[in-house]
Design a protein around this motif. Structure first.
Motif, PDB file in Angstrom:
ATOM      1  N   LEU A  52     -13.285   1.095  12.387  1.00  0.00           N
ATOM      2  CA  LEU A  52     -13.022   2.527  12.576  1.00  0.00           C
ATOM      3  C   LEU A  52     -11.914   2.987  11.633  1.00  0.00           C
ATOM      4  O   LEU A  52     -10.961   2.241  11.373  1.00  0.00           O
ATOM      5  CB  LEU A  52     -12.589   2.798  14.019  1.00  0.00           C
ATOM      6  CG  LEU A  52     -13.595   2.438  15.104  1.00  0.00           C
ATOM      7  CD1 LEU A  52     -12.960   2.581  16.486  1.00  0.00           C
ATOM      8  CD2 LEU A  52     -14.840   3.299  14.975  1.00  0.00           C
ATOM      9  N   PRO A  53     -11.995   4.211  11.131  1.00  0.00           N
ATOM     10  CA  PRO A  53     -10.892   4.736  10.318  1.00  0.00           C
ATOM     11  C   PRO A  53      -9.609   4.743  11.158  1.00  0.00           C
ATOM     12  O   PRO A  53      -9.634   5.116  12.334  1.00  0.00           O
ATOM     13  CB  PRO A  53     -11.333   6.164   9.991  1.00  0.00           C
ATOM     14  CG  PRO A  53     -12.813   6.168  10.175  1.00  0.00           C
ATOM     15  CD  PRO A  53     -13.095   5.171  11.261  1.00  0.00           C
ATOM     16  N   HIS A  54      -8.496   4.287  10.553  1.00  0.00           N
ATOM     17  CA  HIS A  54      -7.246   4.210  11.298  1.00  0.00           C
ATOM     18  C   HIS A  54      -6.057   4.365  10.367  1.00  0.00           C
ATOM     19  O   HIS A  54      -6.185   4.293   9.149  1.00  0.00           O
ATOM     20  CB  HIS A  54      -7.151   2.894  12.084  1.00  0.00           C
ATOM     21  CG  HIS A  54      -7.316   1.657  11.254  1.00  0.00           C
ATOM     22  ND1 HIS A  54      -8.550   1.159  10.886  1.00  0.00           N
ATOM     23  CD2 HIS A  54      -6.411   0.815  10.702  1.00  0.00           C
ATOM     24  CE1 HIS A  54      -8.397   0.059  10.170  1.00  0.00           C
ATOM     25  NE2 HIS A  54      -7.102  -0.159  10.034  1.00  0.00           N
ATOM     26  N   GLY A  55      -4.892   4.608  10.970  1.00  0.00           N
ATOM     27  CA  GLY A  55      -3.683   4.783  10.186  1.00  0.00           C
ATOM     28  C   GLY A  55      -2.448   4.445  10.991  1.00  0.00           C
ATOM     29  O   GLY A  55      -2.448   4.516  12.218  1.00  0.00           O
ATOM     30  N   TYR A  56      -1.391   4.067  10.273  1.00  0.00           N
ATOM     31  CA  TYR A  56      -0.090   3.752  10.870  1.00  0.00           C
ATOM     32  C   TYR A  56       0.958   4.660  10.249  1.00  0.00           C
ATOM     33  O   TYR A  56       0.931   4.920   9.050  1.00  0.00           O
ATOM     34  CB  TYR A  56       0.304   2.307  10.563  1.00  0.00           C
ATOM     35  CG  TYR A  56      -0.542   1.257  11.243  1.00  0.00           C
ATOM     36  CD1 TYR A  56      -0.460   1.046  12.607  1.00  0.00           C
ATOM     37  CD2 TYR A  56      -1.404   0.449  10.505  1.00  0.00           C
ATOM     38  CE1 TYR A  56      -1.221   0.065  13.231  1.00  0.00           C
ATOM     39  CE2 TYR A  56      -2.164  -0.531  11.113  1.00  0.00           C
ATOM     40  CZ  TYR A  56      -2.072  -0.723  12.475  1.00  0.00           C
ATOM     41  OH  TYR A  56      -2.820  -1.690  13.086  1.00  0.00           O
TER      42      TYR A  56
ATOM     43  N   ARG B 285       6.919   1.377   5.994  1.00  0.00           N
ATOM     44  CA  ARG B 285       8.108   1.980   5.417  1.00  0.00           C
ATOM     45  C   ARG B 285       8.469   3.300   6.117  1.00  0.00           C
ATOM     46  O   ARG B 285       7.588   4.046   6.535  1.00  0.00           O
ATOM     47  CB  ARG B 285       7.917   2.181   3.912  1.00  0.00           C
ATOM     48  CG  ARG B 285       7.832   0.843   3.165  1.00  0.00           C
ATOM     49  CD  ARG B 285       7.864   0.998   1.664  1.00  0.00           C
ATOM     50  NE  ARG B 285       6.695   1.632   1.085  1.00  0.00           N
ATOM     51  CZ  ARG B 285       5.534   1.019   0.865  1.00  0.00           C
ATOM     52  NH1 ARG B 285       5.364  -0.228   1.208  1.00  0.00           N
ATOM     53  NH2 ARG B 285       4.538   1.664   0.314  1.00  0.00           N
ATOM     54  N   ALA B 286       9.753   3.567   6.211  1.00  0.00           N
ATOM     55  CA  ALA B 286      10.288   4.743   6.903  1.00  0.00           C
ATOM     56  C   ALA B 286       9.617   6.026   6.422  1.00  0.00           C
ATOM     57  O   ALA B 286       9.529   6.280   5.225  1.00  0.00           O
ATOM     58  CB  ALA B 286      11.794   4.836   6.701  1.00  0.00           C
ATOM     59  N   GLY B 287       9.120   6.807   7.394  1.00  0.00           N
ATOM     60  CA  GLY B 287       8.528   8.104   7.096  1.00  0.00           C
ATOM     61  C   GLY B 287       7.208   8.054   6.349  1.00  0.00           C
ATOM     62  O   GLY B 287       6.710   9.075   5.903  1.00  0.00           O
TER      63      GLY B 287
ATOM     64  N   GLU C  54      12.118   2.181   9.344  1.00  0.00           N
ATOM     65  CA  GLU C  54      11.122   1.139   9.100  1.00  0.00           C
ATOM     66  C   GLU C  54      10.626   0.540  10.416  1.00  0.00           C
ATOM     67  O   GLU C  54      11.385   0.402  11.369  1.00  0.00           O
ATOM     68  CB  GLU C  54      11.732   0.019   8.248  1.00  0.00           C
ATOM     69  CG  GLU C  54      10.740  -1.102   7.958  1.00  0.00           C
ATOM     70  CD  GLU C  54      11.346  -2.259   7.195  1.00  0.00           C
ATOM     71  OE1 GLU C  54      11.012  -2.397   6.015  1.00  0.00           O
ATOM     72  OE2 GLU C  54      12.156  -2.999   7.795  1.00  0.00           O
ATOM     73  N   VAL C  55       9.332   0.209  10.453  1.00  0.00           N
ATOM     74  CA  VAL C  55       8.744  -0.470  11.607  1.00  0.00           C
ATOM     75  C   VAL C  55       8.397  -1.889  11.190  1.00  0.00           C
ATOM     76  O   VAL C  55       7.740  -2.100  10.172  1.00  0.00           O
ATOM     77  CB  VAL C  55       7.473   0.251  12.105  1.00  0.00           C
ATOM     78  CG1 VAL C  55       6.814  -0.542  13.225  1.00  0.00           C
ATOM     79  CG2 VAL C  55       7.791   1.657  12.570  1.00  0.00           C
TER      80      VAL C  55
ATOM     81  N   GLY D 146       0.840  -1.185   0.000  1.00  0.00           N
ATOM     82  CA  GLY D 146       0.000   0.000   0.000  1.00  0.00           C
ATOM     83  C   GLY D 146       0.878   1.238   0.000  1.00  0.00           C
ATOM     84  O   GLY D 146       2.072   1.164  -0.275  1.00  0.00           O
ATOM     85  N   GLU D 147       0.276   2.373   0.337  1.00  0.00           N
ATOM     86  CA  GLU D 147       1.015   3.639   0.339  1.00  0.00           C
ATOM     87  C   GLU D 147       2.224   3.605   1.261  1.00  0.00           C
ATOM     88  O   GLU D 147       3.258   4.161   0.948  1.00  0.00           O
ATOM     89  CB  GLU D 147       0.098   4.777   0.773  1.00  0.00           C
ATOM     90  CG  GLU D 147      -0.962   5.134  -0.232  1.00  0.00           C
ATOM     91  CD  GLU D 147      -1.855   6.257   0.265  1.00  0.00           C
ATOM     92  OE1 GLU D 147      -1.418   7.028   1.140  1.00  0.00           O
ATOM     93  OE2 GLU D 147      -2.982   6.350  -0.228  1.00  0.00           O
ATOM     94  N   GLY D 148       2.075   2.980   2.428  1.00  0.00           N
ATOM     95  CA  GLY D 148       3.171   2.986   3.386  1.00  0.00           C
ATOM     96  C   GLY D 148       3.463   1.649   4.022  1.00  0.00           C
ATOM     97  O   GLY D 148       4.379   1.541   4.825  1.00  0.00           O
ATOM     98  N   VAL D 149       2.701   0.608   3.670  1.00  0.00           N
ATOM     99  CA  VAL D 149       2.820  -0.678   4.347  1.00  0.00           C
ATOM    100  C   VAL D 149       2.989  -1.802   3.341  1.00  0.00           C
ATOM    101  O   VAL D 149       2.388  -1.791   2.266  1.00  0.00           O
ATOM    102  CB  VAL D 149       1.567  -0.954   5.216  1.00  0.00           C
ATOM    103  CG1 VAL D 149       1.551  -2.364   5.751  1.00  0.00           C
ATOM    104  CG2 VAL D 149       1.496   0.030   6.375  1.00  0.00           C
ATOM    105  N   ASP D 150       3.804  -2.779   3.720  1.00  0.00           N
ATOM    106  CA  ASP D 150       3.916  -4.038   2.990  1.00  0.00           C
ATOM    107  C   ASP D 150       3.453  -5.145   3.930  1.00  0.00           C
ATOM    108  O   ASP D 150       3.934  -5.245   5.070  1.00  0.00           O
ATOM    109  CB  ASP D 150       5.357  -4.309   2.561  1.00  0.00           C
ATOM    110  CG  ASP D 150       5.866  -3.268   1.571  1.00  0.00           C
ATOM    111  OD1 ASP D 150       5.124  -2.963   0.623  1.00  0.00           O
ATOM    112  OD2 ASP D 150       6.994  -2.772   1.758  1.00  0.00           O
TER     113      ASP D 150
END
Length: 194
Positions: free
Chosen positions: A154-158, A108-110, A164-165, A82-86
């Protein structure tokens, strides 16, 4: 697998491609490609379909139970980006009235990954890095060993706060939310306990 499972779930809900497009905010052409097996879905697409069709993600990507010893090699697991996650699907576990999906999740970082919400309860356990989590306006910061759980509808985000996390994503569903596919098809391994 997505092509057959998506078509089965959509028709089982009595939805046309146009109606599914409207509800999921995914273009009709994209949905047609996915159902024909020529599309390449993102995390956002799969989560949106899960939300609208009210089924677990693995019901879109898999349906075959596995037996005996199952090893999932990191180098062989398909990555859903996705935009920021694998995400790499590792396991689906069915026990009594519950279904659990286990994913290796890398933020992914940042980068930030947003979700409008989807079926189930979401649990994230941070293994390495600092993770910002926002759920319906509430924000928390997690470090290694920390865990967060919330209603995934619920709408959520990481957000990866420092590099990297690495984390484990566990999605929990009620068994009655399953698509109950009848054909044995390959994909994410499944174990039935209980």
């Amino acid at each position: 697998m997505l092509a057959a499972n998506l078509r089965r779930a959509r028709t089982g809900r009595g939805l046309s491609i146009s109606e599914l497009s409207r509800q999921s905010k995914i273009g009709k052409a994209t949905l047609s490609q996915l159902e024909s097996g020529t599309g390449n879905p993102t995390i956002e697409t799969v989560f949106s379909l899960s939300r609208v069709l009210e089924i677990p993600i693995s019901d879109l990507l898999d349906a075959r139970p596995a037996g005996g010893l199952t090893v999932v090699r990191a180098s062989e697991a398909e990555v859903l980006s996705g935009e920021g996650v694998d995400l790499r699907a590792l396991r689906r576990i069915e026990s009594g009235d519950a279904v659990f999906e286990v994913f290796d999740q890398r933020v992914r970082a940042g980068r930030r990954q947003e979700s409008l919400g989807h079926v189930g309860t979401e649990h994230t356990i941070v293994q390495a890095g600092r993770l910002g989590v926002r759920v319906e306006g509430n924000e928390v910061e997690l470090g290694p060993g920390d865990c967060v759980s919330f209603d995934a509808a619920l709408p959520h985000g990481y957000t990866a706060l420092d590099g990297e996390v690495r984390s484990v994503l566990l999605l929990q569903y009620r068994a009655d939310q399953r698509l109950h596919l009848t054909d044995a098809t390959p994909g994410v391994p499944c174990v039935t306990e209980g």
